[in-house]
Scaffold this active site. Sequence first.
Site: not given
Length: 102
Positions: A29, A32
């Site tokens: 991600c 993230c």
Amino acid sequence: MKELNSNEFRKEVESGEGLSLVDFSATWCGPCQMQAPILEELSSQVDFNIFGIDVDQSPDIAGQYNVNAVPSLMIFKDGVLKETLVGFHSKEALLEAVEKFQ
């Protein structure tokens, strides 16, 4: 920031005392990966716990808390979920969110 597995999460967060910020994230991600350095910086500056959960490594915990998007940052106080923040957040926004529960 300490990465937790499912058992550690139950002990440190659900059965823990005080305030915890938990970052539900995934290695694949992009947002993230942008969030991680902010959390690392924060962890050395604050007096509450900051933990990480990899949703791919702990799908049971992610499912229990209905994590449908990453990053999802959850604020727990004395083992109780108080607030969920979805998506990337600035250091200032995170501090403001946590401040309500201190």
